[in-house]
Design a protein around this motif. Structure first.
Motif, PDB file in Angstrom:
ATOM      1  N   GLU A 102       0.822  -1.197   0.000  1.00 45.20           N
ATOM      2  CA  GLU A 102       0.000   0.000   0.000  1.00 45.20           C
ATOM      3  C   GLU A 102       0.865   1.260   0.000  1.00 45.20           C
ATOM      4  O   GLU A 102       1.807   1.388   0.771  1.00 45.20           O
ATOM      5  N   GLY A 103       0.548   2.172  -0.894  1.00 44.89           N
ATOM      6  CA  GLY A 103       1.294   3.416  -0.991  1.00 44.89           C
ATOM      7  C   GLY A 103       2.508   3.336  -1.890  1.00 44.89           C
ATOM      8  O   GLY A 103       3.110   4.366  -2.220  1.00 44.89           O
ATOM      9  N   VAL A 104       2.883   2.125  -2.278  1.00 46.92           N
ATOM     10  CA  VAL A 104       4.050   1.936  -3.139  1.00 46.92           C
ATOM     11  C   VAL A 104       3.648   1.322  -4.465  1.00 46.92           C
ATOM     12  O   VAL A 104       4.140   1.690  -5.519  1.00 46.92           O
ATOM     13  N   GLY A 105       2.704   0.398  -4.439  1.00 47.02           N
ATOM     14  CA  GLY A 105       2.276  -0.286  -5.642  1.00 47.02           C
ATOM     15  C   GLY A 105       2.976  -1.614  -5.791  1.00 47.02           C
ATOM     16  O   GLY A 105       3.574  -2.150  -4.867  1.00 47.02           O
ATOM     17  N   THR A 106       2.922  -2.132  -7.004  1.00 51.74           N
ATOM     18  CA  THR A 106       3.492  -3.444  -7.281  1.00 51.74           C
ATOM     19  C   THR A 106       4.927  -3.294  -7.772  1.00 51.74           C
ATOM     20  O   THR A 106       5.255  -2.377  -8.521  1.00 51.74           O
ATOM     21  N   GLY A 107       5.774  -4.201  -7.341  1.00 54.29           N
ATOM     22  CA  GLY A 107       7.165  -4.176  -7.779  1.00 54.29           C
ATOM     23  C   GLY A 107       7.810  -5.536  -7.597  1.00 54.29           C
ATOM     24  O   GLY A 107       7.172  -6.500  -7.166  1.00 54.29           O
ATOM     25  N   VAL A 108       9.081  -5.600  -7.940  1.00 52.74           N
ATOM     26  CA  VAL A 108       9.853  -6.835  -7.824  1.00 52.74           C
ATOM     27  C   VAL A 108      11.114  -6.539  -7.032  1.00 52.74           C
ATOM     28  O   VAL A 108      11.837  -5.580  -7.320  1.00 52.74           O
ATOM     29  N   VAL A 109      11.368  -7.355  -6.005  1.00 54.17           N
ATOM     30  CA  VAL A 109      12.573  -7.222  -5.191  1.00 54.17           C
ATOM     31  C   VAL A 109      13.531  -8.346  -5.561  1.00 54.17           C
ATOM     32  O   VAL A 109      13.135  -9.505  -5.658  1.00 54.17           O
ATOM     33  N   SER A 126      10.376  -1.187 -10.266  1.00 53.08           N
ATOM     34  CA  SER A 126       8.994  -0.752 -10.390  1.00 53.08           C
ATOM     35  C   SER A 126       8.178  -1.778 -11.167  1.00 53.08           C
ATOM     36  O   SER A 126       8.695  -2.500 -12.027  1.00 53.08           O
ATOM     37  N   GLY A 127       6.864  -1.808 -10.866  1.00 48.80           N
ATOM     38  CA  GLY A 127       6.020  -2.790 -11.510  1.00 48.80           C
ATOM     39  C   GLY A 127       5.690  -2.491 -12.950  1.00 48.80           C
ATOM     40  O   GLY A 127       5.460  -3.407 -13.739  1.00 48.80           O
ATOM     41  N   ASP A 128       5.678  -1.211 -13.330  1.00 47.80           N
ATOM     42  CA  ASP A 128       5.270  -0.884 -14.697  1.00 47.80           C
ATOM     43  C   ASP A 128       6.402  -1.038 -15.708  1.00 47.80           C
ATOM     44  O   ASP A 128       6.205  -1.553 -16.806  1.00 47.80           O
ATOM     45  N   SER A 129       7.610  -0.622 -15.337  1.00 51.49           N
ATOM     46  CA  SER A 129       8.714  -0.628 -16.300  1.00 51.49           C
ATOM     47  C   SER A 129       9.864  -1.554 -15.918  1.00 51.49           C
ATOM     48  O   SER A 129      10.799  -1.735 -16.702  1.00 51.49           O
ATOM     49  N   LEU A 130       9.816  -2.109 -14.700  1.00 53.97           N
ATOM     50  CA  LEU A 130      10.915  -2.920 -14.172  1.00 53.97           C
ATOM     51  C   LEU A 130      12.225  -2.139 -14.168  1.00 53.97           C
ATOM     52  O   LEU A 130      13.303  -2.700 -14.374  1.00 53.97           O
ATOM     53  N   MET A 179      10.156 -13.601 -16.873  1.00 49.41           N
ATOM     54  CA  MET A 179      11.330 -12.747 -16.865  1.00 49.41           C
ATOM     55  C   MET A 179      12.416 -13.380 -16.005  1.00 49.41           C
ATOM     56  O   MET A 179      12.133 -14.096 -15.044  1.00 49.41           O
ATOM     57  N   LEU A 180      13.668 -13.080 -16.329  1.00 49.28           N
ATOM     58  CA  LEU A 180      14.790 -13.620 -15.574  1.00 49.28           C
ATOM     59  C   LEU A 180      15.744 -12.481 -15.225  1.00 49.28           C
ATOM     60  O   LEU A 180      16.198 -11.741 -16.109  1.00 49.28           O
ATOM     61  N   PRO A 181      16.083 -12.303 -13.939  1.00 52.45           N
ATOM     62  CA  PRO A 181      17.037 -11.248 -13.548  1.00 52.45           C
ATOM     63  C   PRO A 181      18.466 -11.666 -13.903  1.00 52.45           C
ATOM     64  O   PRO A 181      18.898 -12.768 -13.556  1.00 52.45           O
ATOM     65  N   VAL A 182      19.182 -10.788 -14.577  1.00 50.38           N
ATOM     66  CA  VAL A 182      20.562 -11.065 -14.968  1.00 50.38           C
ATOM     67  C   VAL A 182      21.436  -9.866 -14.616  1.00 50.38           C
ATOM     68  O   VAL A 182      20.942  -8.768 -14.354  1.00 50.38           O
ATOM     69  N   GLU A 206      25.179  -3.727 -12.829  1.00 48.84           N
ATOM     70  CA  GLU A 206      23.747  -3.460 -12.844  1.00 48.84           C
ATOM     71  C   GLU A 206      22.948  -4.740 -13.074  1.00 48.84           C
ATOM     72  O   GLU A 206      23.414  -5.687 -13.704  1.00 48.84           O
ATOM     73  N   LEU A 207      21.716  -4.732 -12.542  1.00 50.53           N
ATOM     74  CA  LEU A 207      20.773  -5.817 -12.760  1.00 50.53           C
ATOM     75  C   LEU A 207      19.721  -5.373 -13.760  1.00 50.53           C
ATOM     76  O   LEU A 207      19.318  -4.215 -13.791  1.00 50.53           O
ATOM     77  N   GLU A 208      19.270  -6.308 -14.586  1.00 52.15           N
ATOM     78  CA  GLU A 208      18.178  -6.039 -15.509  1.00 52.15           C
ATOM     79  C   GLU A 208      17.381  -7.325 -15.712  1.00 52.15           C
ATOM     80  O   GLU A 208      17.803  -8.402 -15.288  1.00 52.15           O
ATOM     81  N   PHE A 209      16.231  -7.199 -16.370  1.00 49.60           N
ATOM     82  CA  PHE A 209      15.378  -8.361 -16.604  1.00 49.60           C
ATOM     83  C   PHE A 209      15.360  -8.699 -18.089  1.00 49.60           C
ATOM     84  O   PHE A 209      15.233  -7.813 -18.939  1.00 49.60           O
ATOM     85  N   VAL A 210      15.463  -9.991 -18.381  1.00 50.79           N
ATOM     86  CA  VAL A 210      15.379 -10.497 -19.748  1.00 50.79           C
ATOM     87  C   VAL A 210      14.079 -11.260 -19.900  1.00 50.79           C
ATOM     88  O   VAL A 210      13.719 -12.079 -19.040  1.00 50.79           O
TER      89      VAL A 210
END
Length: 335
Positions: free
Chosen positions: A35-42, A52-56, A315-318, A323-327
């Motif tokens: 709540e107050g932050v929204g959806t995301g990935v840790v 962030s949930g919208d753009s990762l 998606m897979l974190p690499v 830096e980390l990014e998602f593929v």
């Protein structure tokens, strides 16, 4: 410490958050909806980062360079165990709500149950702290090192280097124990639907116990199991040497074995009726409950965590440099 395997104690389980009254277990990556932050990935990998949930896109990163375990969240905070104790992180900006310091040992990421965060550690102390304040509620000492427990009915069950499974109530009082004949656990036990406990040892044993500590079945494999996933009535065992085994969770029947091209270092993800598995060489495979395996391909980047389903994509974190990014692996509906 026995066999220097404490780092395998990373716990597994659901990537989605449960309510505050349900046990919540660490996962990596971890989907959060706060709540107050929204959806995301840790994602935890030598630090903890929120995307962030919208753009990762990465929103913040903390504990950079520290050895940390899988994150877990309760709707207000993100908690993580580390080589310096337990941290509770504000998901809005990455600031620390509290820190329970332990300077002489590594503390695994906690299980969240009711208002407690319960974590094992390499010093053999099982600690329960208040999830809102980090205040110590109780602790129990065990021989060797101890993993974070699994929730089995109203009990917390754990084990470690001593070759015994201990069941405690939520106040840390002993209820029963199960002797594994000094057989060291590979990682923390896992509860299937909170009614059946699965534990694996370095000799290749897989045991299943009920809530009273009674042995339901035992399976012996040629190589030890390092991680366990399950879906409904089926276990997916990630084994040393880079292979998968499908096992009936309630009968202990070995259904099939599958070799992989590399070792398994991360948990799989379930989506579209399939497990999605990545290995240490960057190969990605899918496997359904009927035993059909499908190769997605190989990545030329360092994989830092398991797959996650996001916006109907897997998606897979690499890692790219520091830096980390998602593929994006695939659209599951296309398979």
């Amino acid at each position: 410490m026995g066999r220097n395997r404490w780092w395998l104690g990373w716990l597994l389980w659901l990537p989605l958050l449960a309510s505050a009254q349900e046990p919540v277990r660490p996962a990596n990556p971890l989907r959060v909806d706060i709540e107050g932050v929204g959806t995301g990935v840790v994602v935890s990998d030598q630090g903890v980062a929120l995307f962030s949930g919208d753009s990762l896109q990465r929103q913040w990163r903390v504990l950079d360079g520290q050895s940390v375990f899988e994150p877990v969240a309760n709707g207000r905070s993100i908690l993580v165990g580390s080589s310096r104790g337990i941290y509770a992180i504000n998901p809005a900006d990455g600031s620390f709500r509290w820190h329970y310091p332990v300077s002489t040992t590594a503390v695994y990421s906690p299980l969240l149950v009711e208002s407690m965060a319960v974590a094992g550690a390499t010093d053999g102390i099982l600690r329960a702290v208040d999830v809102g304040t980090g205040r110590l509620l109780w602790q129990r000492s065990f021989p060797g090192w101890i993993y974070t427990p699994a929730p089995l009915g109203d009990l917390l069950v754990s084990g470690g280097s001593h070759g015994v499974l201990w069941a405690l109530d939520h106040e840390g009082k002993s209820r029963w124990q199960f002797d594994l004949d000094e057989d060291e656990l590979v990682f923390g036990p896992v509860a299937v639907n909170e009614s059946l406990l699965i534990a694996t040892t370095f000799s290749g044993r897989v045991v299943a116990l009920d809530e009273q500590g009674n042995l339901q079945w035992e399976l012996r494999l040629a190589t030890p199991v390092k991680r366990i996933d399950f879906r409904e009535d089926q276990l997916l065992l990630h084994r040393f040497g880079g292979s998968l085994s499908q096992v009936d969770a309630y009968r202990g029947e070995l259904l099939a074995d599958y070799p992989l091209q590399g070792g398994i270092t991360h948990l799989s993800s379930w989506h579209g009726g399939r497990w999605w598995v990545s290995d240490s060489e960057g190969h990605v495979e899918t496997l359904n409950k009927q035993g059909d395996m499908h190769s997605i391909g190989a990545l030329q980047r360092q994989v830092v965590a398991g797959p996650i389903v996001w916006n109907q994509r897997v998606m897979l974190p690499v890692r790219r440099g520091r830096e980390l990014e998602f593929v994006t692996l695939a659209d599951p509906s296309a398979l």
